[in-house]
Design a protein around this motif. Sequence first.
Motif, PDB file in Angstrom:
ATOM      1  N   LYS A 148      37.180  26.269  57.228  1.00  0.00           N
ATOM      2  CA  LYS A 148      37.737  25.580  56.066  1.00  0.00           C
ATOM      3  C   LYS A 148      37.402  24.097  56.058  1.00  0.00           C
ATOM      4  CE  LYS A 148      41.636  28.686  55.175  1.00  0.00           C
ATOM      5  NZ  LYS A 148      43.119  28.804  55.068  1.00  0.00           N
ATOM      6  N   SER A 149      37.385  23.478  57.236  1.00  0.00           N
ATOM      7  CA  SER A 149      37.133  22.035  57.312  1.00  0.00           C
ATOM      8  C   SER A 149      35.655  21.680  57.361  1.00  0.00           C
ATOM      9  CB  SER A 149      37.827  21.466  58.554  1.00  0.00           C
ATOM     10  OG  SER A 149      37.353  22.112  59.728  1.00  0.00           O
ATOM     11  N   ALA A 150      34.800  22.690  57.501  1.00  0.00           N
ATOM     12  CA  ALA A 150      33.364  22.445  57.635  1.00  0.00           C
ATOM     13  C   ALA A 150      32.686  22.478  56.268  1.00  0.00           C
ATOM     14  CB  ALA A 150      32.735  23.493  58.549  1.00  0.00           C
ATOM     15  N   PRO A 151      31.582  21.734  56.113  1.00  0.00           N
ATOM     16  CA  PRO A 151      30.860  21.774  54.837  1.00  0.00           C
ATOM     17  C   PRO A 151      30.191  23.128  54.632  1.00  0.00           C
ATOM     18  CG  PRO A 151      29.612  20.530  56.456  1.00  0.00           C
ATOM     19  CD  PRO A 151      30.948  20.811  57.071  1.00  0.00           C
ATOM     20  N   LEU A 152      30.011  23.496  53.374  1.00  0.00           N
ATOM     21  CA  LEU A 152      29.286  24.712  53.021  1.00  0.00           C
ATOM     22  C   LEU A 152      27.804  24.367  52.954  1.00  0.00           C
ATOM     23  CD1 LEU A 152      29.236  27.661  51.986  1.00  0.00           C
ATOM     24  CD2 LEU A 152      29.533  26.744  49.671  1.00  0.00           C
ATOM     25  N   LYS A 153      26.994  25.038  53.761  1.00  0.00           N
ATOM     26  CA  LYS A 153      25.566  24.761  53.826  1.00  0.00           C
ATOM     27  C   LYS A 153      24.799  25.823  53.033  1.00  0.00           C
ATOM     28  CE  LYS A 153      25.756  22.467  58.330  1.00  0.00           C
ATOM     29  NZ  LYS A 153      25.199  22.432  59.703  1.00  0.00           N
ATOM     30  N   VAL A 154      24.132  25.378  51.965  1.00  0.00           N
ATOM     31  CA  VAL A 154      23.434  26.278  51.053  1.00  0.00           C
ATOM     32  C   VAL A 154      21.938  25.998  51.115  1.00  0.00           C
ATOM     33  CG1 VAL A 154      23.223  27.070  48.659  1.00  0.00           C
ATOM     34  CG2 VAL A 154      25.448  26.301  49.535  1.00  0.00           C
ATOM     35  N   CYS A 155      21.153  27.061  51.127  1.00  0.00           N
ATOM     36  CA  CYS A 155      19.691  26.942  51.131  1.00  0.00           C
ATOM     37  C   CYS A 155      19.130  27.644  49.900  1.00  0.00           C
ATOM     38  CB  CYS A 155      19.125  27.552  52.409  1.00  0.00           C
ATOM     39  SG  CYS A 155      17.334  27.836  52.384  1.00  0.00           S
ATOM     40  N   LEU A 156      18.372  26.926  49.096  1.00  0.00           N
ATOM     41  CA  LEU A 156      17.682  27.499  47.942  1.00  0.00           C
ATOM     42  C   LEU A 156      16.215  27.664  48.278  1.00  0.00           C
ATOM     43  CD1 LEU A 156      17.350  28.310  44.923  1.00  0.00           C
ATOM     44  CD2 LEU A 156      17.047  25.866  44.432  1.00  0.00           C
ATOM     45  N   GLY A 157      15.724  28.915  48.294  1.00  0.00           N
ATOM     46  CA  GLY A 157      14.295  29.153  48.464  1.00  0.00           C
ATOM     47  C   GLY A 157      13.584  28.819  47.162  1.00  0.00           C
ATOM     48  N   TYR A 158      12.643  27.875  47.216  1.00  0.00           N
ATOM     49  CA  TYR A 158      12.066  27.343  45.975  1.00  0.00           C
ATOM     50  C   TYR A 158      10.546  27.256  46.075  1.00  0.00           C
ATOM     51  CZ  TYR A 158      11.755  24.475  41.777  1.00  0.00           C
ATOM     52  OH  TYR A 158      11.475  24.003  40.522  1.00  0.00           O
ATOM     53  N   GLU A 159       9.885  27.679  44.980  1.00  0.00           N
ATOM     54  CA  GLU A 159       8.422  27.587  44.907  1.00  0.00           C
ATOM     55  C   GLU A 159       7.946  26.943  43.608  1.00  0.00           C
ATOM     56  OE1 GLU A 159       6.386  31.362  46.756  1.00  0.00           O
ATOM     57  OE2 GLU A 159       8.120  31.990  45.580  1.00  0.00           O
TER      58      GLU A 159
END
Length: 301
Positions: A148-159
């Motif tokens: 809950k206290s940690a950031p949400l890490k998101v990865c977008l695969g992009y081309e």
Amino acid sequence: MRNVLLAVDGSRPSEEAAKFLARLPHFDPVELTLVSVVHRRFVHASYSTNELVEKAYEQDCLTTQASLQRIAGIFDGANVHVKTELIEGAVGESIVQKAKDIKADLVVVGATGHSQISRMLLGSTSDFVATHAPCSVLVVRSQMLPQKSAPLKVCLGYEGTGPCQAALEELMESPWRGQTELNVVLVANCLNEMYADSKCVQYYKDELSHAKEQLEEVSDHVTTHFLEDVHYGEGITRFVESHDINLVVLGETPRSQFSRFLLGSTSQYVLRHVPCSVWITRNRMIEGLKRSETTSAVQRQ
């Protein structure tokens, strides 16, 4: 993400999927349909046996209803209108059909499997839904969810291709400011010395810069990454594992008529190899395909 279908079965993975969904930001109120699928067992036996089976089915329904209400409580106080529904039938097919019936924007399912082998196998339900759902799909893996206290890490695969741009635009439909880190990852495969100084490298970097500019409208923490790898899926997987990513976002292209979809090789590889949750976006590509088919039909008349 205004009309969401969350499939639950009373298991810990499905409850974790609900908690993860509750954490995802959204601009507008969400219509959330909680669905559980139950089986009615058929047996060729005596009346007394059939009566026992019917009672077992009724008990399953009561237990499942209680589970649905418990999951619904996770969204108390959120800008979410929750409906619960108990349906009967084959699990995967029933979830996909319900998504069609309510015209869902997103289907959320939990995935099982903690080891590399079990990740590759997935679960029969999550695999079926990810392959056949007529909209975007979020497959949630509980083992890589953030605290809950940690950031949400998101990865977008992009081309920079159509499906990737559509995925970016779908990502922009939510406010990602605050405790969210957006990573835009471009994997250049087969990039050898012959191309190292060519314009294609600059083209890739320009695409990343353009993607960052767009995402900064909804996020205050966007980082771009230019990687070289012989296999796009392996490059994404290695990045996810080395950066402790919680969610991978990928664009998917409809492979046939917009009413039925097959996972592409990249999205299938990533879904079965990364240790985190995977969001396969389809909605904008589907709408584009619908418009194209409508235009073609009009032109034929």
